[in-house]
Structure formats: C-alpha cells, structure tokens
Design a protein around this motif. Structure first.
Motif, mmCIF file in Angstrom:
data_model
loop_
_atom_site.group_PDB
_atom_site.id
_atom_site.type_symbol
_atom_site.label_atom_id
_atom_site.label_comp_id
_atom_site.label_asym_id
_atom_site.label_seq_id
_atom_site.Cartn_x
_atom_site.Cartn_y
_atom_site.Cartn_z
ATOM 1 N N ARG A 1 39.840 41.410 45.530
ATOM 2 C CA ARG A 1 39.079 39.844 45.396
ATOM 3 C C ARG A 1 37.738 40.107 45.804
ATOM 4 N N ILE A 2 37.374 40.551 45.101
ATOM 5 C CA ILE A 2 35.783 40.940 44.516
ATOM 6 C C ILE A 2 34.929 39.957 45.931
ATOM 7 N N LEU A 3 35.125 38.653 46.742
ATOM 8 C CA LEU A 3 34.242 37.858 46.583
ATOM 9 C C LEU A 3 34.658 38.716 48.840
ATOM 10 N N ASP A 4 35.871 39.435 48.972
ATOM 11 C CA ASP A 4 35.300 40.121 49.737
ATOM 12 C C ASP A 4 34.715 41.681 50.184
ATOM 13 N N PHE A 5 34.097 41.846 49.070
ATOM 14 C CA PHE A 5 33.614 43.465 49.614
ATOM 15 C C PHE A 5 31.893 43.103 49.016
ATOM 16 N N LEU A 6 32.071 41.939 49.056
ATOM 17 C CA LEU A 6 30.017 41.423 49.028
ATOM 18 C C LEU A 6 29.116 42.132 49.802
ATOM 19 N N SER A 7 27.935 42.258 49.629
ATOM 20 C CA SER A 7 27.342 43.109 50.293
ATOM 21 C C SER A 7 26.436 41.841 51.403
ATOM 22 N N ALA A 8 26.022 41.860 52.364
ATOM 23 C CA ALA A 8 25.138 40.568 52.821
ATOM 24 C C ALA A 8 24.183 39.947 51.973
ATOM 25 N N GLU A 9 23.539 40.332 51.130
ATOM 26 C CA GLU A 9 22.331 40.225 50.357
ATOM 27 C C GLU A 9 23.420 39.246 49.701
ATOM 28 N N ASN A 10 24.164 39.934 48.490
ATOM 29 C CA ASN A 10 25.348 39.352 47.485
ATOM 30 C C ASN A 10 25.750 38.017 48.442
ATOM 31 N N ARG A 11 26.412 38.600 49.181
ATOM 32 C CA ARG A 11 27.043 37.100 49.994
ATOM 33 C C ARG A 11 25.955 36.068 49.850
ATOM 34 N N ALA A 12 24.701 36.294 50.577
ATOM 35 C CA ALA A 12 23.554 35.795 50.681
ATOM 36 C C ALA A 12 23.204 35.074 48.965
ATOM 37 N N HIS A 13 23.381 35.125 47.971
ATOM 38 C CA HIS A 13 23.163 35.293 46.852
ATOM 39 C C HIS A 13 23.951 33.522 46.336
ATOM 40 N N PHE A 14 25.228 34.412 46.577
ATOM 41 C CA PHE A 14 26.313 33.220 46.234
ATOM 42 C C PHE A 14 26.413 32.487 47.204
ATOM 43 N N ASP A 15 26.220 32.101 48.565
ATOM 44 C CA ASP A 15 26.154 30.989 48.940
ATOM 45 C C ASP A 15 24.655 30.426 49.315
ATOM 46 N N ALA A 16 23.543 30.533 48.771
ATOM 47 C CA ALA A 16 22.058 30.180 48.281
ATOM 48 C C ALA A 16 22.639 29.131 47.080
ATOM 49 N N VAL A 17 23.728 29.845 46.357
ATOM 50 C CA VAL A 17 23.991 29.057 44.786
ATOM 51 C C VAL A 17 24.617 28.075 45.198
ATOM 52 N N ARG A 18 25.349 28.241 45.653
ATOM 53 C CA ARG A 18 25.985 26.637 46.256
ATOM 54 C C ARG A 18 25.601 26.100 47.682
ATOM 55 N N ALA A 19 24.967 26.457 47.623
ATOM 56 C CA ALA A 19 23.966 24.899 48.470
ATOM 57 C C ALA A 19 23.664 24.532 47.575
ATOM 58 N N SER A 20 22.168 25.793 46.694
ATOM 59 C CA SER A 20 21.300 24.531 45.419
ATOM 60 C C SER A 20 22.844 23.295 45.002
ATOM 61 N N LEU A 21 23.777 23.772 44.327
ATOM 62 C CA LEU A 21 24.766 22.953 43.821
ATOM 63 C C LEU A 21 25.122 22.278 44.126
ATOM 64 N N ALA A 22 25.433 22.069 45.420
ATOM 65 C CA ALA A 22 25.389 21.118 46.377
ATOM 66 C C ALA A 22 24.026 19.389 46.601
ATOM 67 N N ASP A 23 23.181 20.637 46.317
ATOM 68 C CA ASP A 23 21.436 19.917 46.604
ATOM 69 C C ASP A 23 21.288 19.239 45.214
ATOM 70 N N LEU A 24 22.374 19.423 44.069
ATOM 71 C CA LEU A 24 21.983 19.183 42.933
ATOM 72 C C LEU A 24 23.163 18.118 42.333
ATOM 73 N N GLY A 25 24.347 18.053 43.367
ATOM 74 C CA GLY A 25 25.155 16.657 44.015
ATOM 75 C C GLY A 25 26.697 17.346 42.234
ATOM 76 N N ARG A 26 26.081 19.158 42.702
ATOM 77 C CA ARG A 26 27.461 19.185 41.707
ATOM 78 C C ARG A 26 28.543 20.108 42.624
ATOM 79 N N ASP A 27 29.351 19.570 42.195
ATOM 80 C CA ASP A 27 30.770 19.938 43.078
ATOM 81 C C ASP A 27 31.712 21.425 42.267
ATOM 82 N N SER A 28 31.852 22.425 42.806
ATOM 83 C CA SER A 28 32.272 23.494 41.783
ATOM 84 C C SER A 28 32.956 24.304 43.062
#
Ligand code: HAM
Length: 443
Positions: free
Chosen positions: A243-270
């Motif tokens: 799984r690619i998620l197990d290979f992400l660099s710290a920077e790309n993991r942070a980007h992914f987490d930030a997208v999920r956090a923003s989605l949560a701010d918007l009240g969107r489940d993903s």
C-alpha cells in the motif's frame, strides 16, 4: 473519395437506417431540462468557489495525451479516437485536464497570474466497450485549480464535487452501500513513489508470468498500472499488494493528513481506500473518487486528484495543481434510479397564437414577433390545424396563454387573450397585447 461511378445519379435509399456511432448518444429536447439542471448546478457551485469557465479545443495533438495521461495507460493505448493527417496526429480529447493545462500555458497564465481556477463542461471521447454508464462520447464537468500545493484546495475540490451531487438530491453515504461515498488515497510523489514502485515490482515479479498480456507488457515501464487491471485473474494476483500509504514521506503524509483534517472541518466524511490508483499517470499525492456503490462495478461518478508536475511536464514551471471530473452519464443514471428526474420538464413557450382561419395565418407570425419583442416566448400553428385542434395543441403543450386571432377582432385592431389555467378570456387591443400578456403571466 467518392466510390460511386455515377456521381450525378440520385442518392439511393440507404440499406440500413443511419444511426449515431456506437456508444454515442443524442441529447433530445425531452432530456435537456435534466442536462440544464446538471450544467446550471455545476456552474453555480464552480462560480461559488471562484472558478472561471474555460473551453479548450476538442481536438489536441496526440502527443499531448501520451505525455500527460501516460503512454502505458488504457486511455492512450486503447481508447483514443485518433486522426492522422499527413505527418500530424490529432486525438479527440479523452479527458479535460491535459487540454486545460495546455491552454493555460498557451495563454501565458503561468507568467501573468499563475494561480487559476478553471472549469469546463463538455464532451470527451474514449473508445471503450459501451456498457451501462460507459459511453464513447460522454460529458464531464471538470475543475482544475492550478498554481498551488495548498491541501485546503484538495479538500475544497472534494467538497465541491460532493456538493454538486448533494445539490441534485443525491444523499450522502449511509454506511450500507446507499448514498454517495468519498474515497481517498495518496499516490505519493518523487522518492516515496519510486520506493513504492520498486516494492510493487518486487511483489509482482513472482506472478507476473500469470498476468494478462497487457499487464506483462506494462510491468517493465510502469508496474503501478498492473494494479489497475480489471481482469479478474489479475485482480486476484494483485490482492495483498503493498500500500502506498505505508511508503509516504513525512511531507506527503502531512499533506494527506491536512487534506483529511480540512475535509473534517467542512463536515465531509471520507474513507481511505488504498485501492484507488487512478487510470491516468499525472497524479501525485491526493487522489479521490466519489462512488455510488449501487451502480455496481462502474460506480465512480467522479475522479480526481493532485497533479503537481503536469504543468512542468508540459513545458511550464513546476506548479502544484488539483482537480476532478464528474461524469454526467453516471450522474443521470443515479438521478433516474432515485426517481429525481421525473419532475424536470422543459418550460413551454408563454403564448400559443391560434388563428381562426387561414387568412389570419400571416398575422399569427407578426403577433408572435411582437410578443417576442415584448420579452415573451410565443409559437404559432404551422400544421394547418382548425381552431379546436389548435386549442388542444396549446393545452397539450402547457402554454399558459393563448391568443386567438379572429376576423371581427382583426377588423377592430384587437385579439382575444385567454388565460388557460383560469379559463378567463378577454379582448385586448393589438398594441397592448405584450403588456397584457406579461401582466397575465405575472399575476
Ligand atoms: P476519470 O476518472 O478518467 O478522470 O473520469 C472522471 C469521470 O468521468 C469518471 O468518474 C466517470 O464518471 C466519467 N467517465 C469516464 N469515462 C467515461 C465513459 N467512457 N463514459 C461515461 N463516463 C465516463 C479524468 O477524466 C480526469 N481528467 C479527472 C481530473 C481532473 N483529475 C484532475 N483533474
């Protein structure tokens, strides 16, 4: 080239009826209200996020797609409608991102105002096997936000796509396979993608000989595409792939987490779905799909993600970008399944102009023109109907007003104006007709 030896002979009736090419459909007037609703919703929501419309060319140089979508993708290898003229090769656009980025660069936006939010609505062409929800000519509503790597834009794009379906009445996921699901993954970028590719290659190596021919040919150039194969045997062999998620660099993991956090701010489940690999090569980091699982195997209504190096790959600076495209075909299927298409009907012309006899037929044309100048829509009978039949026609066509032209009224410079729903009829001077009709409609 004309193969007919007697070109002046009258054309013979065709052996079989003419039909639209396989997988291509006409949108008939009865279907237009639903399409207008989709287009109107798309425009309203896109404008709400600051997107401006762009209308790129329908035909592009083939090498644009080879370069962007990718040489070893299904789209480029099997699905393009390509036209060769002399030394030039053009292809009907199979998707909108490549042409939009090409147009962005050609218009020099990267030099003057690199941050651009652009959207398009229009036909795309893929030589796919036609099946439910899949056509060879289909319409997409797509957005492309070019010039930033800000993860809030990924979330905003996902929210816009999901908001489009919600505005049309499609419910959110209910956790039981009903409603609309947002599925999210990351494709990584740069070094982590390279490490992931190596891991996938190592995983596939022992079984690659058992994969289909296409997978075997793709294995060397782009092993990630092997994971994308729809062949059931290949899918079996792909189970348990890294799984690619197990290979992400710290920077790309942070980007992914930030997208999920923003989605949560918007009240969107993903839902994180490691199976999303997307069938196009330009993606980096965020990738997502919106699914309506009840549609079955082809349940994706929308696909998108980041493509942070495409602008560079097409000759511009290295700018971040994110976007998505929604397919109208599958959206309409879902609306139909939910019974949400029924109430959409075309608006009839405001006024039906009926003439009592043939002598007044010329006046009907004139009266229609006067009404139109007065801001109304109007139609007249052109099939030689009698008065009774014209009224029936007006009723069937749901025209709210009928104007009747009779010889006596004509002599007085007047007409009869009938309000169909109220059944009221009165005489109106010709010169006041448009105003009277507008007043009757407004009340
Ligand atoms: P895509 O996933 O290839 O992405 O297509 C997006 C959507 O278009 C699909 O989810 C599906 O609803 C619809 N679609 C695709 N092929 C067909 C077809 N043959 N018949 C009917 N509908 C179809 C792209 O096209 C990317 N350009 C999206 C994007 C924009 N990524 C970044 N920006």
């Amino acid at each position: 080239m004309n193969a007919d030896p007697t070109p002046t002979a009258p054309p013979q009736s065709p052996a079989r009826p003419f039909r639209a090419p396989t997988g291509m459909r006409d949108v008939l007037p009865e279907q237009i209200p639903a399409w207008e609703r989709l287009e109107g919703t798309a425009r309203r929501l896109a404008h709400g996020c600051g997107y401006r419309e762009i209308r790129p060319a329908l035909l592009e140089e083939t090498r644009l797609f080879t370069r962007s979508v990718g040489e070893v993708t299904d789209i480029v290898q099997k699905e393009m409608f390509t036209l060769v003229r002399g030394d030039d090769s053009f292809s009907l656009r199979p998707e909108g991102t490549a042409g939009t980025v090409r147009a962005y660069l050609e218009a020099q936006y990267h030099k003057q105002a690199p941050f651009q939010k652009l959207y398009y609505i229009g036909p795309m062409f893929r030589y796919e096997r036609p099946q439910k929800g899949r056509e060879r000519m289909f319409t997409q509503f797509g957005v492309e936000c070019i010039g930033s790597t800000d993860p809030r834009l990924d979330a905003e794009a996902i929210d816009l796509a999901a908001g489009f379906f919600e505005a049309l009445g499609i419910p959110r996921a209910d956790g039981r396979g009903g409603g609309l699901e947002v599925r999210l993954n990351s494709m990584g970028d740069g070094a982590d993608r390279d490490r992931y590719r190596d891991a996938v290659r190592a995983f596939l190596l022992p079984t690659i000989a058992e994969h289909c021919e296409l997978c075997r040919s793709r294995f060397e150039k782009n092993p990630l595409r092997v994971l994308d194969c729809k062949n059931p045997r290949c899918q079996e062999l792909n189970a348990g792939a890294p799984r690619i998620l197990d290979f992400l660099s710290a920077e790309n993991r942070a980007h992914f987490d930030a997208v999920r956090a923003s989605l949560a701010d918007l009240g969107r489940d993903s839902r994180v779905d490691a199976g999303i690999v997307r069938g196009l090569d330009y993606y980096t980091r965020t990738v997502f799909e919106l699914h309506y699982p009840k549609l079955g195997a082809r349940s994706a209504l929308c696909g998108g993600g980041r493509y942070d190096h495409l602008v560079r790959d097409l000759g511009g600076p290295d700018l971040g970008a994110v976007g998505f495209a929604i397919g109208f075909t599958s959206t309409l299927l879902v609306l139909e399944e939910l019974g949400l298409l029924g109430e959409l009907a075309a608006k009839p012309a405001d006024v039906y102009v009926a003439a009592l006899d043939a002598a007044l037929a010329r006046e009907a044309l004139q009266v229609c023109a006067e009404l139109r100048r007065g801001g109304l829509s109007a139609v007249f009978d052109a099939e030689g109907r009698g008065l009774k039949s014209q009224f029936k026609q007006a009723d069937k066509g749901r025209h709210p007003l009928v104007v009747v032209l009779g010889p006596d009224e004509h002599a007085r410079g007047a007409v009869q104006l009938k309000h169909m729903a109220r059944g009221e009829q009165r005489e109106v001077p010709r010169g006041e007709l448009a105003a009277a009709a507008r007043a009757a409609l407004g009340s």
